[in-house]
Design a protein around this motif. Structure first.
Motif, PDB file in Angstrom:
ATOM      1  N   LYS A 108       0.848  -1.148  -0.048  1.00 22.04           N
ATOM      2  CA  LYS A 108       0.089   0.026  -0.105  1.00 22.04           C
ATOM      3  C   LYS A 108       1.039   1.312  -0.001  1.00 22.04           C
ATOM      4  O   LYS A 108       0.548   2.110  -0.613  1.00 22.04           O
ATOM      5  N   ILE A 109       1.842   1.277   0.764  1.00 21.21           N
ATOM      6  CA  ILE A 109       2.873   2.275   0.916  1.00 21.21           C
ATOM      7  C   ILE A 109       3.582   2.583  -0.643  1.00 21.21           C
ATOM      8  O   ILE A 109       3.722   3.556  -1.150  1.00 21.21           O
ATOM      9  N   GLN A 110       3.996   1.434  -0.995  1.00 18.37           N
ATOM     10  CA  GLN A 110       4.878   1.568  -2.312  1.00 18.37           C
ATOM     11  C   GLN A 110       3.822   1.855  -3.399  1.00 18.37           C
ATOM     12  O   GLN A 110       3.974   2.942  -4.264  1.00 18.37           O
ATOM     13  N   GLN A 111       2.667   1.510  -3.406  1.00 16.85           N
ATOM     14  CA  GLN A 111       1.551   1.898  -4.537  1.00 16.85           C
ATOM     15  C   GLN A 111       1.438   3.493  -4.372  1.00 16.85           C
ATOM     16  O   GLN A 111       1.022   4.160  -5.267  1.00 16.85           O
ATOM     17  N   ALA A 112       1.068   3.927  -2.999  1.00 19.08           N
ATOM     18  CA  ALA A 112       0.654   5.214  -2.766  1.00 19.08           C
ATOM     19  C   ALA A 112       1.933   6.076  -3.289  1.00 19.08           C
ATOM     20  O   ALA A 112       1.717   7.227  -3.970  1.00 19.08           O
ATOM     21  N   TRP A 113       3.252   5.601  -3.119  1.00 22.63           N
ATOM     22  CA  TRP A 113       4.291   6.287  -3.400  1.00 22.63           C
ATOM     23  C   TRP A 113       4.581   6.364  -5.075  1.00 22.63           C
ATOM     24  O   TRP A 113       4.699   7.573  -5.423  1.00 22.63           O
ATOM     25  N   GLU A 114       4.509   5.329  -5.770  1.00 27.79           N
ATOM     26  CA  GLU A 114       4.472   5.487  -7.025  1.00 27.79           C
ATOM     27  C   GLU A 114       3.414   6.034  -7.612  1.00 27.79           C
ATOM     28  O   GLU A 114       3.699   6.642  -8.998  1.00 27.79           O
ATOM     29  N   SER A 115       2.502   6.152  -7.302  1.00 29.48           N
ATOM     30  CA  SER A 115       1.286   6.775  -7.882  1.00 29.48           C
ATOM     31  C   SER A 115       1.381   8.418  -7.793  1.00 29.48           C
ATOM     32  O   SER A 115       0.527   8.883  -8.354  1.00 29.48           O
ATOM     33  N   GLY A 116       2.303   8.743  -7.018  1.00 33.19           N
ATOM     34  CA  GLY A 116       2.509  10.261  -6.722  1.00 33.19           C
ATOM     35  C   GLY A 116       1.600  10.608  -5.378  1.00 33.19           C
ATOM     36  O   GLY A 116       1.815  11.825  -5.000  1.00 33.19           O
ATOM     37  N   ASP A 117       1.030   9.792  -4.674  1.00 30.76           N
ATOM     38  CA  ASP A 117       0.370  10.168  -3.441  1.00 30.76           C
ATOM     39  C   ASP A 117       1.290  10.255  -2.204  1.00 30.76           C
ATOM     40  O   ASP A 117       1.390   9.203  -1.566  1.00 30.76           O
ATOM     41  N   ARG A 118       2.525  11.005  -2.505  1.00 35.16           N
ATOM     42  CA  ARG A 118       3.494  10.965  -1.164  1.00 35.16           C
ATOM     43  C   ARG A 118       3.218  11.412  -0.035  1.00 35.16           C
ATOM     44  O   ARG A 118       3.461  10.820   1.145  1.00 35.16           O
ATOM     45  N   GLN A 119       2.028  12.362   0.148  1.00 36.96           N
ATOM     46  CA  GLN A 119       1.609  12.367   1.657  1.00 36.96           C
ATOM     47  C   GLN A 119       0.898  11.392   2.168  1.00 36.96           C
ATOM     48  O   GLN A 119       0.902  10.998   3.246  1.00 36.96           O
ATOM     49  N   ILE A 120       0.060  10.489   1.617  1.00 36.46           N
ATOM     50  CA  ILE A 120      -0.389   9.445   1.975  1.00 36.46           C
ATOM     51  C   ILE A 120       0.650   8.346   2.180  1.00 36.46           C
ATOM     52  O   ILE A 120       0.478   7.598   3.237  1.00 36.46           O
ATOM     53  N   ALA A 121       1.662   8.349   1.247  1.00 41.15           N
ATOM     54  CA  ALA A 121       2.396   7.053   1.453  1.00 41.15           C
ATOM     55  C   ALA A 121       3.337   7.747   2.801  1.00 41.15           C
ATOM     56  O   ALA A 121       3.618   6.601   3.707  1.00 41.15           O
ATOM     57  N   VAL A 122       3.613   8.745   3.201  1.00 40.79           N
ATOM     58  CA  VAL A 122       4.248   9.063   4.236  1.00 40.79           C
ATOM     59  C   VAL A 122       3.287   8.850   5.616  1.00 40.79           C
ATOM     60  O   VAL A 122       3.834   8.439   6.651  1.00 40.79           O
ATOM     61  N   ARG A 123       2.178   8.898   5.598  1.00 39.72           N
ATOM     62  CA  ARG A 123       1.244   9.053   6.454  1.00 39.72           C
ATOM     63  C   ARG A 123       1.220   7.378   6.831  1.00 39.72           C
ATOM     64  O   ARG A 123       1.235   6.874   7.826  1.00 39.72           O
ATOM     65  N   LEU A 124       1.226   6.601   5.965  1.00 33.86           N
ATOM     66  CA  LEU A 124       1.080   5.336   6.234  1.00 33.86           C
ATOM     67  C   LEU A 124       2.374   4.575   6.723  1.00 33.86           C
ATOM     68  O   LEU A 124       2.278   3.913   7.643  1.00 33.86           O
ATOM     69  N   LEU A 125       3.284   5.219   6.204  1.00 39.85           N
ATOM     70  CA  LEU A 125       4.690   5.162   6.887  1.00 39.85           C
ATOM     71  C   LEU A 125       4.904   5.138   8.247  1.00 39.85           C
ATOM     72  O   LEU A 125       5.444   4.592   9.093  1.00 39.85           O
TER      73      LEU A 125
END
Length: 47
Positions: free
Chosen positions: A5-22
């Motif tokens: 989920k984190i990787q998918q968010a990061w790769e799709s450009g949803d950096r803020q979501i990826a950081v929050r998940l992390l």
């Protein structure tokens, strides 16, 4: 928590979501570490 989920968010450009998940994952791992330490040795952290 799922790394995919984190990787998918990061790769799709949803950096803020990826950081929050992390951040959530890191917090959860910290809680597990504290719980395990208390279970194994009665150690309590005083943050």
């Amino acid at each position: 928590m799922n790394w995919k989920k984190i990787q998918q968010a990061w790769e799709s450009g949803d950096r803020q979501i990826a950081v929050r998940l992390l951040e959530s994952m890191i917090y959860e791992l910290g809680l597990r570490q504290c719980s395990l330490a208390e279970f194994l040795g009665g150690v309590k952290r005083g943050d």
